[in-house]
Design a protein around this motif. Structure first.
Motif, PDB file in Angstrom:
ATOM      1  N   LEU A   1       0.865  -1.174   0.000  1.00 20.03           N
ATOM      2  CA  LEU A   1       0.000   0.000   0.000  1.00 20.03           C
ATOM      3  C   LEU A   1       0.900   1.223   0.000  1.00 20.03           C
ATOM      4  O   LEU A   1       1.751   1.372   0.878  1.00 20.03           O
ATOM      5  CB  LEU A   1      -0.912  -0.002   1.236  1.00 20.03           C
ATOM      6  N   ALA A   2       0.734   2.071  -0.993  1.00 24.60           N
ATOM      7  CA  ALA A   2       1.592   3.250  -1.110  1.00 24.60           C
ATOM      8  C   ALA A   2       1.295   4.228   0.020  1.00 24.60           C
ATOM      9  O   ALA A   2       0.162   4.678   0.172  1.00 24.60           O
ATOM     10  CB  ALA A   2       1.377   3.932  -2.455  1.00 24.60           C
ATOM     11  N   TYR A   3       2.310   4.544   0.810  1.00 22.89           N
ATOM     12  CA  TYR A   3       2.148   5.610   1.797  1.00 22.89           C
ATOM     13  C   TYR A   3       2.608   6.939   1.223  1.00 22.89           C
ATOM     14  O   TYR A   3       2.261   8.007   1.739  1.00 22.89           O
ATOM     15  CB  TYR A   3       2.906   5.292   3.089  1.00 22.89           C
ATOM     16  N   ILE A   4       3.393   6.894   0.136  1.00 21.50           N
ATOM     17  CA  ILE A   4       3.735   8.096  -0.615  1.00 21.50           C
ATOM     18  C   ILE A   4       2.644   8.304  -1.655  1.00 21.50           C
ATOM     19  O   ILE A   4       2.396   7.432  -2.492  1.00 21.50           O
ATOM     20  CB  ILE A   4       5.100   7.966  -1.311  1.00 21.50           C
ATOM     21  N   GLY A   5       1.981   9.447  -1.625  1.00 16.35           N
ATOM     22  CA  GLY A   5       0.868   9.693  -2.536  1.00 16.35           C
ATOM     23  C   GLY A   5       1.344  10.053  -3.932  1.00 16.35           C
ATOM     24  O   GLY A   5       2.452  10.549  -4.134  1.00 16.35           O
ATOM     25  N   GLY A   6       0.469   9.811  -4.896  1.00 17.22           N
ATOM     26  CA  GLY A   6       0.720  10.194  -6.281  1.00 17.22           C
ATOM     27  C   GLY A   6      -0.182  11.354  -6.672  1.00 17.22           C
ATOM     28  O   GLY A   6      -1.298  11.140  -7.150  1.00 17.22           O
ATOM     29  N   PRO A   7       0.256  12.607  -6.486  1.00 17.91           N
ATOM     30  CA  PRO A   7      -0.589  13.759  -6.814  1.00 17.91           C
ATOM     31  C   PRO A   7      -0.631  14.022  -8.312  1.00 17.91           C
ATOM     32  O   PRO A   7       0.295  13.664  -9.047  1.00 17.91           O
ATOM     33  CB  PRO A   7       0.082  14.916  -6.072  1.00 17.91           C
ATOM     34  N   ARG A   8      -1.703  14.660  -8.753  1.00 19.73           N
ATOM     35  CA  ARG A   8      -1.875  14.978 -10.168  1.00 19.73           C
ATOM     36  C   ARG A   8      -1.895  16.471 -10.451  1.00 19.73           C
ATOM     37  O   ARG A   8      -1.548  16.891 -11.547  1.00 19.73           O
ATOM     38  CB  ARG A   8      -3.177  14.362 -10.699  1.00 19.73           C
ATOM     39  N   GLU A   9      -2.345  17.259  -9.484  1.00 18.08           N
ATOM     40  CA  GLU A   9      -2.570  18.671  -9.800  1.00 18.08           C
ATOM     41  C   GLU A   9      -2.396  19.523  -8.558  1.00 18.08           C
ATOM     42  O   GLU A   9      -2.921  19.203  -7.489  1.00 18.08           O
ATOM     43  CB  GLU A   9      -3.985  18.859 -10.357  1.00 18.08           C
ATOM     44  N   SER A  10      -1.652  20.621  -8.708  1.00 20.15           N
ATOM     45  CA  SER A  10      -1.570  21.632  -7.657  1.00 20.15           C
ATOM     46  C   SER A  10      -1.249  22.967  -8.318  1.00 20.15           C
ATOM     47  O   SER A  10      -2.009  23.411  -9.180  1.00 20.15           O
ATOM     48  CB  SER A  10      -0.556  21.229  -6.583  1.00 20.15           C
ATOM     49  N   ARG A  11      -0.138  23.602  -7.944  1.00 20.12           N
ATOM     50  CA  ARG A  11       0.206  24.880  -8.570  1.00 20.12           C
ATOM     51  C   ARG A  11       0.686  24.672 -10.005  1.00 20.12           C
ATOM     52  O   ARG A  11       1.376  23.703 -10.308  1.00 20.12           O
ATOM     53  CB  ARG A  11       1.320  25.592  -7.798  1.00 20.12           C
ATOM     54  N   ARG A  12       0.345  25.643 -10.860  1.00 18.39           N
ATOM     55  CA  ARG A  12       0.906  25.700 -12.215  1.00 18.39           C
ATOM     56  C   ARG A  12       1.573  27.066 -12.373  1.00 18.39           C
ATOM     57  O   ARG A  12       0.922  28.103 -12.246  1.00 18.39           O
ATOM     58  CB  ARG A  12      -0.195  25.505 -13.263  1.00 18.39           C
ATOM     59  N   LEU A  13       2.873  27.077 -12.612  1.00 19.66           N
ATOM     60  CA  LEU A  13       3.609  28.322 -12.791  1.00 19.66           C
ATOM     61  C   LEU A  13       3.325  28.878 -14.184  1.00 19.66           C
ATOM     62  O   LEU A  13       3.212  28.124 -15.152  1.00 19.66           O
ATOM     63  CB  LEU A  13       5.104  28.078 -12.600  1.00 19.66           C
ATOM     64  N   LEU A  14       3.215  30.192 -14.302  1.00 22.93           N
ATOM     65  CA  LEU A  14       2.764  30.813 -15.541  1.00 22.93           C
ATOM     66  C   LEU A  14       3.939  31.319 -16.365  1.00 22.93           C
ATOM     67  O   LEU A  14       4.844  31.993 -15.854  1.00 22.93           O
ATOM     68  CB  LEU A  14       1.811  31.964 -15.224  1.00 22.93           C
ATOM     69  N   GLY A  15       3.925  30.985 -17.659  1.00 18.54           N
ATOM     70  CA  GLY A  15       4.962  31.401 -18.585  1.00 18.54           C
ATOM     71  C   GLY A  15       4.433  32.390 -19.605  1.00 18.54           C
ATOM     72  O   GLY A  15       3.330  32.943 -19.459  1.00 18.54           O
ATOM     73  N   ASP A  16       5.192  32.603 -20.665  1.00 21.59           N
ATOM     74  CA  ASP A  16       4.765  33.539 -21.705  1.00 21.59           C
ATOM     75  C   ASP A  16       3.602  32.999 -22.530  1.00 21.59           C
ATOM     76  O   ASP A  16       2.893  33.765 -23.181  1.00 21.59           O
ATOM     77  CB  ASP A  16       5.948  33.868 -22.623  1.00 21.59           C
ATOM     78  N   VAL A  17       3.428  31.683 -22.538  1.00 22.77           N
ATOM     79  CA  VAL A  17       2.253  31.064 -23.147  1.00 22.77           C
ATOM     80  C   VAL A  17       1.573  30.214 -22.079  1.00 22.77           C
ATOM     81  O   VAL A  17       2.239  29.445 -21.388  1.00 22.77           O
ATOM     82  CB  VAL A  17       2.618  30.184 -24.360  1.00 22.77           C
TER      83      VAL A  17
END
Length: 753
Positions: A438-454
């Motif tokens: 059983l994984a005790y380390i989680g597998g995240p999919r989404e949090s902050r997204r840093l913004l670039g020129d596009v």
């Protein structure tokens, strides 16, 4: 006057003769620094939340082996004891005894309190007093349940003081207690400091190092791979080596796992291979078990990143010219005050996958009243002995601040399901079943997204908007996760099973080229990013987030970083002034390297350039004029296919009884070899008639399409002919009288040598 002097002298002598009061002594023991962790696991996921790594008794219902260490007390005597821990289910007012109970022994004496039983928050639980009779003393942690007890630190003091409650990373109090210098160890300067050792971080570091720059790779886990490590076991997805730059992805192929399921086995994720490949690069300095937590800024630029050793708390300061945030959470960008976004709505959550097996005899499992109260109808049956990616929660939780709570809810869900299988309505069927992982380390999919020129959007991808700097092919569909309604009945406010909704519009073979301008910060001029935290919208993240795609981002970032060093410029300048240079580097094989940014390119002895063998071949990778079968004028009935590989572009067509005409013009007068793409199969025709019009008339060729092509990737020669610029010509295929299926895919004109 004499009497005053006499009194003063007497008081002074009296003071000297009195016994000095003993000053308070104390000792802080961080559990991560224990000599022997035993069966306890080092958990570093939530340092930003609670201030420290800690040991976790992850025994899946079976108490784990004791963690032990020997410490040296400053003096003997009576010490008060405090243990930093928490009752990890108390925040939900869970019934039953707390699951994470443990004891502490000092010098062979077990302290009376049971720890992990009081506060829902990380706090110092009093442990009574202990008599230290000799300076060198053994301390041990004794797990009582196997259900994820956790211990951060133990503090001993000879006075009545209590430890501070603050959760700041390496606070001044902790530094003082641990005897750490206020001055960190200086490391660097590096050309590029990469933070995060998942696929994006490894791709960045290896690519940059091979392009001749000095790299530091910082990873806060003991292994590389991130979600694609044996700790999390998400198999690597996303197609590589395609599009305009088919060598991008070769480094990913080197480091990639070969798991056949998710979760797979420990061996399939090849942690050792990943580390071996990274350490084989002389330009990379690898720092495992180092957590980056602070930055130094020079105006708007990052000057250095601070990281501490998660085992010893020793602090290093990594100075550099360029930095790459490959943390997944955009941590470095956030610390540097970079522009970022978090989706305001239902976000993709975090998974903790699991696996089970059947033993030869009955296997018991403790009842878990504190877990989610589930029956067999409340969750999808874990077929093939796997609790897969959809064991996911946190959809409407804060994907940063609630991360530990999301992981713990996932654990409660799995233990609740397993309790149903073993002790409730599934008990008769699962007598011999037992949890294997059983994984005790989680597998995240989404949090902050840093913004670039596009900021790449779903509309850009679906409409196939072409950017001049499109470089990394994303072949995963727009895959967004939502709670699955079927399993929301009992816990509608915090569901734990997801469903994937796959949007249309992504070319799953060729891929959509993500622009380079998504890979650097728009307001921190020396910050790159690769992986889940690149500059895309929530919807676009659904296609860019898979690991092999993230690794290719890293390959491009590493090459761009080398050009920044070469030309003394910022990441933005690569797009505005040096994009053609970046594209030239992207066309080089992944094993090609140079010793410095001005050095000659070469291939190291023992390295080989992979064969250009793909499921399909983009026309843009072939030098010359290519006309795909989709541009041919056809008569009769033709069937589309992709089964015979390789093929050009989206596929080929086959049939009999009709014709196909490939029109073309050349840009320059001259002699050209005309090549015809074919696919060998026993049901293909042996007498396909092909005619070529050219400047001197027309020539006929008969093809046996049961024979394999002899010009890579899948072409045969129709001969060399003269052509004039601006004149209409054609290759005509007659399939009206053939003895099998005629195969049409593309024609390719190459200037004759």
């Amino acid at each position: 006057m004499r009497s005053l002097l006499t009194i003063s002298l007497c008081l002074t002598i009296s003071a000297l003769l009195m016994p000095a009061s003993a000053s308070a002594e104390s000792l802080l023991v961080e559990t991560e620094s224990f000599d022997n962790h035993g069966g306890w696991k080092l958990d570093t996921q939530f340092i930003e939340l609670m201030g420290s790594p800690y040991l976790l008794a992850h025994g899946m219902g079976k108490p784990v082996e004791d963690a032990k260490t020997t410490v040296k007390f400053p003096t003997t005597g009576t010490y008060q004891v405090f243990v930093r821990t928490k009752d990890w289910v108390k925040q939900w007012n869970a019934p039953g005894e707390p699951p994470g109970q443990f004891q502490v022994s000092v010098g062979g004496k077990t302290l009376d309190p049971i720890f992990g039983t009081q506060s829902s928050q990380w706090s110092w639980q009093p442990g009574g007093t202990v008599e230290i009779t000799k300076p060198e003393t053994e301390i041990s942690l004794h797990d009582l349940t196997g259900f994820d007890g956790r211990c951060d630190a133990i503090w001993f003091t000879t006075d009545d003081s209590t430890p501070p409650a603050e959760a700041k990373i390496l606070s001044s109090w902790r530094k003082t207690e641990l005897g750490l210098s206020e001055e960190p160890i200086e490391d660097g300067p590096y050309d590029l400091v990469v933070i995060g050792g998942g696929y994006s971080g490894m791709g960045t570091a290896i690519s940059a190092a091979r392009m001749g720059i000095k790299v530091a790779l910082i990873q806060n886990r003991p292994v590389l791979g991130g979600n694609g490590s044996s700790e999390v076991r998400v198999w690597a997805q996303g197609l590589v080596r395609r599009g305009e730059f088919p060598h991008i992805g070769e480094i990913v192929d080197e480091i990639s796992d070969h798991a056949t399921k998710s979760p797979g086995t420990y061996e399939e994720f090849e942690d050792e291979k990943k580390e071996r490949i990274v350490r084989a690069e002389p330009n990379i300095s690898l720092f495992l078990n180092h957590h980056a937590y602070k930055v130094d800024m020079d105006d708007d630029r990052i000057a250095a990143v601070y990281a501490f050793d998660t085992r010893t708390s020793e602090i290093r300061r990594f100075s550099g010219t360029l930095f790459a945030d490959c943390t997944g959470h955009g941590t470095i960008g956030y610390l540097a005050d970079a522009d970022y976004d978090i989706h305001d709505g239902v976000r993709m959550g975090m998974s903790n996958m699991w696996a089970w097996a059947e033993a030869d005899s009955p296997q018991s499992f403790p009842k878990t009243p504190w877990a989610l109260d589930l029956t067999m109808n409340d969750f999808p049956y874990p077929r093939d002995f796997h609790g897969q990616w959809f064991w996911e929660s946190g959809f409407e939780k804060d994907s940063i601040k609630d991360l530990e709570s999301i992981r713990d809810w996932n654990l409660r869900a799995v233990y609740g399901a397993w309790n149903a299988m073993k002790n409730k309505d599934g008990a008769d069927k699962h007598k011999n079943a037992h949890l294997t992982w059983l994984a005790y380390i989680g597998g995240p999919r989404e949090s902050r997204r840093l913004l670039g020129d596009v900021i790449l959007t779903e509309e850009d991808i679906v409409s196939k908007k072409q950017f001049p700097d499109g470089m990394v092919p994303s072949t995963w569909s727009i895959d967004l996760h939502y709670p699955k309604r079927q399993y929301m009945r009992k816990y509608p406010d915090n569901p734990f099973i997801s469903v994937a909704e796959h949007g249309k519009g992504v070319d799953r073979q060729y891929g959509y080229p993500i622009p380079y301008r998504c890979f650097y910060s728009r307001d921190v001029p020396n910050l790159f990013m690769a992986g889940r935290c690149i500059s895309v919208t929530h919807e676009a993240l659904g296609t860019t987030r898979v690991m092999r795609t993230c690794g290719m981002m890293g390959e491009v970032v590493g090459k761009a970083a080398s050009l920044c060093v070469k030309f003394g410029c910022n990441p933005r300048d690569i797009y505005t002034s040096y994009l053609d240079y970046l594209k030239d580097l992207a066309r080089k094989p992944g094993v090609v390297r140079r010793d410095n940014v001005d050095g000659e390119f070469y291939t190291r002895e023992g390295d080989t350039v992979p064969e250009m063998e793909y499921d399909y071949v983009p026309a843009s990778t072939l030098k010359g004029l290519v006309v795909d079968d989709m541009k041919a004028k056809v008569t009769g009935s033709w069937t589309g296919g992709t089964g015979l590989k390789p093929f050009l572009e989206a596929g080929y067509r086959y049939g009999r009884g009709g014709t196909a005409t490939f029109p073309f013009r050349v840009e320059k007068d001259g002699e050209y070899e005309v090549r015809f793409a074919t696919g060998a199969h026993e049901n293909r025709a042996t007498n396909t008639r092909v005619s070529v019009t050219h400047a001197e008339g027309s020539s006929n060729v008969t093809l046996n399409q049961r024979k394999a092509a002899d010009i890579k990737p899948n072409f045969v020669s129709l001969g060399k002919y003269q052509f004039k610029a601006g004149t209409d010509y054609e290759v005509h295929v007659d399939a009206t009288q053939v003895d099998g299926n005629c195969h049409i895919d593309a024609i390719w004109l190459v200037p004759a040598e």
